[in-house]
Motif scaffolding. Structure first.
Motif, PDB file in Angstrom:
ATOM      1  N   THR A  49       0.818  -1.205   0.000  1.00  0.00           N
ATOM      2  CA  THR A  49       0.000   0.000   0.000  1.00  0.00           C
ATOM      3  C   THR A  49       0.856   1.260   0.000  1.00  0.00           C
ATOM      4  O   THR A  49       2.016   1.232   0.423  1.00  0.00           O
ATOM      5  N   SER A 253      -8.403  10.208   3.681  1.00  0.00           N
ATOM      6  CA  SER A 253      -7.428   9.385   4.372  1.00  0.00           C
ATOM      7  C   SER A 253      -6.101  10.102   4.151  1.00  0.00           C
ATOM      8  O   SER A 253      -5.532  10.038   3.072  1.00  0.00           O
ATOM      9  N   LYS A 256      -2.351   9.075   2.640  1.00  0.00           N
ATOM     10  CA  LYS A 256      -1.858   9.089   1.247  1.00  0.00           C
ATOM     11  C   LYS A 256      -1.271  10.473   0.977  1.00  0.00           C
ATOM     12  O   LYS A 256      -0.157  10.744   1.373  1.00  0.00           O
TER      13      LYS A 256
HETATM   14  N1  F0G Z   1     -10.721   5.849   0.282  1.00  0.00           N
HETATM   15  C1  F0G Z   1      -9.767   5.454  -0.562  1.00  0.00           C
HETATM   16  C2  F0G Z   1      -9.860   5.842  -2.006  1.00  0.00           C
HETATM   17  C3  F0G Z   1      -8.679   4.710  -0.116  1.00  0.00           C
HETATM   18  O1  F0G Z   1      -7.739   4.345  -0.979  1.00  0.00           O
HETATM   19  C4  F0G Z   1      -8.628   4.355   1.262  1.00  0.00           C
HETATM   20  C5  F0G Z   1      -7.542   3.545   1.768  1.00  0.00           C
HETATM   21  C6  F0G Z   1      -9.648   4.777   2.107  1.00  0.00           C
HETATM   22  C7  F0G Z   1     -10.675   5.539   1.577  1.00  0.00           C
HETATM   23  C8  F0G Z   1      -9.663   4.428   3.568  1.00  0.00           C
HETATM   24  O2  F0G Z   1      -8.705   5.143   4.258  1.00  0.00           O
HETATM   25  O3  F0G Z   1      -7.129   3.404   5.145  1.00  0.00           O
HETATM   26  O4  F0G Z   1      -7.146   5.723   6.045  1.00  0.00           O
HETATM   27  O5  F0G Z   1      -8.989   4.186   6.543  1.00  0.00           O
HETATM   28  N2  F0G Z   1      -6.764   2.920   1.030  1.00  0.00           N
HETATM   29  C9  F0G Z   1      -5.618   2.129   1.440  1.00  0.00           C
HETATM   30  C10 F0G Z   1      -5.026   1.474   0.237  1.00  0.00           C
HETATM   31  C11 F0G Z   1      -5.864   1.216   2.584  1.00  0.00           C
HETATM   32  O6  F0G Z   1      -4.161   0.609   0.418  1.00  0.00           O
HETATM   33  O7  F0G Z   1      -5.384   1.826  -0.884  1.00  0.00           O
HETATM   34  P1  F0G Z   1      -7.961   4.572   5.555  1.00  0.00           P
END
Ligand code: F0G
Length: 454
Positions: A49, A253, A256
């Motif tokens: 990730t 989130s 990122k």
């Molecule tokens: N929305 C998107 C587009 C995401 O990519 C993620 C998390 C979340 C919401 C949730 O956020 O993990 O802070 O609770 N994506 C990670 C990934 C886990 O590996 O793409 P979070």
């Protein structure tokens, strides 16, 4: 210049422990072929990730030392609130410990009347939070997204025709339209400003909320500036500001594009909705001026949210991701095109065309990458999204493997190593076998399921 150089120097290092192929075979077997169950010290290059895995700058570390850890009214909160307000122009701001906490709060409120949520593609936690709260999540990516090989620049767009049909059909039963920017589950593809504007128009026409899931909005801004007419002269920051102006709420989130290891937030325009969310925030995350975060987390995020829009950083970020994509493409590995910002996605259905969807070709590639090179990646296909109805297997739309690139962590030679591992896998790909599930939980099965080789 053709050579991409990292726009930073490395001041602190973290050793990588090397393992042999023989050791890795045993480790994977013990983890029931689920790479989420492998300890990170047994991973050489971790592409699981790009979330929470960024290296922070010395400005972020320095800011953390100045944090105010007061329960109420902390200085660090107001610093972060100002940064988020300047960026989003939204009056209500709630920090949360990560993105899914903000999702639980907002969709917990909006799903109460069993409503429908329509998105370019819901991320897995978004869908899970909506469904858990009693709502229904519908994905309508644009038609161009179906062909993983076409060069259409904004495959993250939503299908506007289908959106209008659904808004007409469900009218007041629509909880919100959710634009995931960039579209993570759909290959990390960007969303155009034009598409967002049209969605805004339809949301006004049918009186529905527009939520932006904005965790990669800086990367998305790079694509808008370079691929969409009329944005060349705008800064990445101004492009992101404009995108937020079309939304009623945003969930981030921050793990990122916030360039932090932990953090998230919810920001809203509507006062009444904000009050309802605030109640849930206090019950489940914490008081309004810290949510789920410590003062130092908020300090690091306030700095990270500004650093991420730096033009040299974004240029390096997008170009170095594309570098991996271009080299895999040259090797003849089927990769999703055009390359997204945070990850390269391999089309495992095409690459392992001898393994049927119900035997998870994506997971087969994930396992091979680990065995051959100690590389950890993630399947985004039928293991993550496949379902069964009346004993019948329903495959996911795609069988992808995501190679997510942590921000500011790996250098070009790490990327060269990944390319070489793919070269080796390609030579023996016909010997790869599929997998079957021997244990699965009711939600988000890919995290904890157990598998067996077929
Ligand atoms: N929305 C998107 C587009 C995401 O990519 C993620 C998390 C979340 C919401 C949730 O956020 O993990 O802070 O609770 N994506 C990670 C990934 C886990 O590996 O793409 P979070």
């Amino acid at each position: 210049m053709k050579t991409i150089i990292e726009p930073f120097k490395i001041k602190v290092t973290e050793p990588i422990r090397f393992t042999t192929e023989k050791e890795r075979k045993k480790i994977l077997e013990k983890a029931y072929y689920n790479v989420f169950q492998i300890n990170s010290e047994n991973v050489i290059i971790d592409l699981l990730t790009d979330s929470g895995t960024s290296a922070m700058s010395h400005h972020q570390w320095a800011a953390m030392l100045q944090a105010d850890e007061s329960y109420a009214g902390a200085r660090s909160f107001f610093k972060l609130e100002k940064v988020v307000r300047d960026l989003t122009s939204m009056p209500h701001f709630f920090p949360t410990h990560q993105g899914r906490a903000a999702e639980r709060i907002l969709y917990g409120v909006l799903s109460r009347k069993k409503r429908y949520f329509i998105s370019n593609t819901h991320f897995d936690t978004t869908r899970a939070n909506i469904e858990y709260a009693g709502g229904t999540a519908i994905d309508i990516p644009c038609k161009e997204a179906r062909d993983t090989q076409s060069d259409y620049p904004f495959k993250g767009n939503i299908d506007l025709e289908k959106l209008e049909t659904l808004l007409k059909k469900y009218t007041t039963k629509v909880g919100s339209v959710i634009m995931t920017v960039t579209n993570n589950s759909g290959g990390g593809q960007p969303v155009s400003m034009d598409n967002i504007k049209q969605v805004r128009y339809l949301c006004d026409k049918y009186q529905t909320l527009l939520v932006i899931d904005c965790c990669r909005i800086a990367e998305n801004a790079w694509f808008v500036k370079h691929k969409e007419p009329n944005y060349q002269k705008k800064s990445y920051y101004q492009i992101a500001q404009e995108m937020f102006r079309y939304a009623d709420a945003a969930i981030m989130s921050a793990k990122k594009d916030g360039l932090v290891n932990m953090g998230g937030f919810l920001t809203l325009k509507d006062q009444k909705l904000a009050e309802e969310c605030q109640n849930l925030l206090i019950i489940t995350e914490g008081f309004t001026t810290y949510g789920g975060l410590s003062g130092r987390d908020m300090e690091a995020l306030a700095v990270g949210l500004q650093e991420v829009f730096d033009k040299d950083y974004l240029q390096y970020r997008i170009r170095s991701t594309a570098y991996l994509g271009e080299h895999l493409d040259k090797l003849g590995i089927p990769v999703v095109k055009p390359f997204g910002g945070h990850a390269i996605y391999v089309d495992a259905k095409k690459f392992y065309n001898h393994i049927p969807s119900h035997q998870f070709p994506g997971q087969a590639l994930v396992c091979d990458l680990y065995i051959k090179g100690g590389i950890r990646s993630v399947e985004i296909g039928s293991l993550m999204f496949g379902k069964s109805a009346n004993g019948k297997f329903i495959p996911a739309q795609w069988e992808l493997v995501r190679l997510a690139i942590p921000r500011r962590v790996y250098t070009q030679s790490h990327i060269e190593y990944i390319i070489e591992v793919f070269e080796n896998i390609k030579k023996t790909k016909h010997q790869s076998k599929g997998y079957k599930i021997i244990y699965e939980p009711p939600f988000l099965r890919h995290f904890t399921c157990k598998l067996k080789q077929v």
